[in-house]
Enzyme design. Sequence first.
Site, mmCIF file in Angstrom:
data_model
loop_
_atom_site.group_PDB
_atom_site.id
_atom_site.type_symbol
_atom_site.label_atom_id
_atom_site.label_comp_id
_atom_site.label_asym_id
_atom_site.label_seq_id
_atom_site.Cartn_x
_atom_site.Cartn_y
_atom_site.Cartn_z
ATOM 1 N N ARG A 39 -12.102 71.074 52.077
ATOM 2 C CA ARG A 39 -12.963 71.780 53.035
ATOM 3 C C ARG A 39 -13.740 70.809 53.921
ATOM 4 O O ARG A 39 -14.012 71.116 55.081
ATOM 5 C CB ARG A 39 -13.930 72.699 52.302
ATOM 6 C CG ARG A 39 -13.250 73.964 51.843
ATOM 7 C CD ARG A 39 -14.230 74.901 51.203
ATOM 8 N NE ARG A 39 -13.678 76.235 51.123
ATOM 9 C CZ ARG A 39 -14.204 77.203 50.395
ATOM 10 N NH1 ARG A 39 -15.291 76.998 49.699
ATOM 11 N NH2 ARG A 39 -13.644 78.393 50.369
ATOM 12 N N GLY A 380 -12.926 85.646 50.172
ATOM 13 C CA GLY A 380 -13.520 86.939 50.527
ATOM 14 C C GLY A 380 -13.425 87.260 52.005
ATOM 15 O O GLY A 380 -13.159 88.403 52.385
#
Length: 399
Positions: A39, A380
């Site tokens: 990330r 999500g």
Amino acid sequence: MGVAGYRTIDDLDVAGKRVLVRVDFNVPMQNGEVTDATRIERALPTIDALAARGAKVILLSHYGRPNGERNEGMSLRPAAEKLAELRGRPVAFAADCIDGPAADAIAALRDGDLLMLENTRFHAGEEANEPAFARALAANADAYVNDAFSAAHRAHGSTEGVARLLPSAAGKAMERELDYLAAALSAPERPLACVVGGAKVSTKIELLVNLAARADALIVGGGMANTFLFAQGMSVGASLCEPGLAATALEIIRQAQASGCELVLPTDVVVAQAFRAHAPHEVVAADATPADKMILDIGPDSVDRIADVIARAKTLVWNGPLGAFEIPPFDTATIEAARFAARRVKDGMLTAVAGGGDTVAALNHAGVTDEFSYVSTAGGAFLEWMEGKALPGVEALRR
Ligand code: AMP
């Protein structure tokens, strides 16, 4: 492609300016060290571009769940150190993301310098999206860039509140993600096929409803397909199944029919007596699961049918494994279908976008992550986007 409708960093005047950049450095750490920097690496193009244009780059992220309180075990300092190592240049660190510590550290920055602010979730105002917290963040900056698609489904101070208070734009990773998501669902080249697998219907009802309305074909596999079989009166033996959702499954079948979406359910399945690698297994018709056995994968005929559907599609959206992919050989259908899709991408016949939950692990296992057109690491946020929901952190960046 270029994201229509969203501001990008090219729309911002950043030279000499204090630019807050929301990244997702909620990365795996152990003993105060980052163990997977994926990330952080994904944020580098945005960080480098802003620094090269003379911005004072101020990084903002959450980490873990400190529930609005200071918790030194959840400090972002190790992420700042990892970033400095990756760039081979120093990254300053401020012990708080607002007030004196942030203001002092920001005042010390020169053009092109980098600063990481401490975990936003040390303040309750972050998750509550309190206006006062967003104002405190904005007070130290001239512009805001969001490069954290994976946090964009949350209306928090650092993702939504502050974006409304400053000139704001999507960073490069966010821009790429929005490009692919738009190409996959908002304005796909048709036919559009969707694969939805995974354990349960209950976690993916809204997603199935949205896809049944939008896709030309909806392929359902994994444990959740069992509930669809059960709903149609088939016995699923000892399989994972949610009988209480049979009516929901029938409603999704009805909706797919009503909107002209071809619903592809397994016609044959792989059954075993135990959820264990290499458990003795056999292929049976979807309506012939023995009472004492459980379905752990979809069968070869079902995979052939999925390949036919993918071969006709121009766009594919994939979420979830088709079977219990962690325990071979029940990974077979997932691997074969994913490799078939990857070949179609390679041949220039298909755009394939995947993401959410265990999907990245399943595609990594199949060895096709780099061959799909785009694999989102956002969990999500990707699922909410598949459900057709507006993401607050993205909406705040609209022109
Ligand atoms: P999800 O997080 O909903 O995408 O679900 C992923 C999980 O579903 C994986 O851990 C798989 O092992 C599991 N799964 C997929 N198919 C089956 C199945 N037929 N029976 C039990 N578990 C399954």
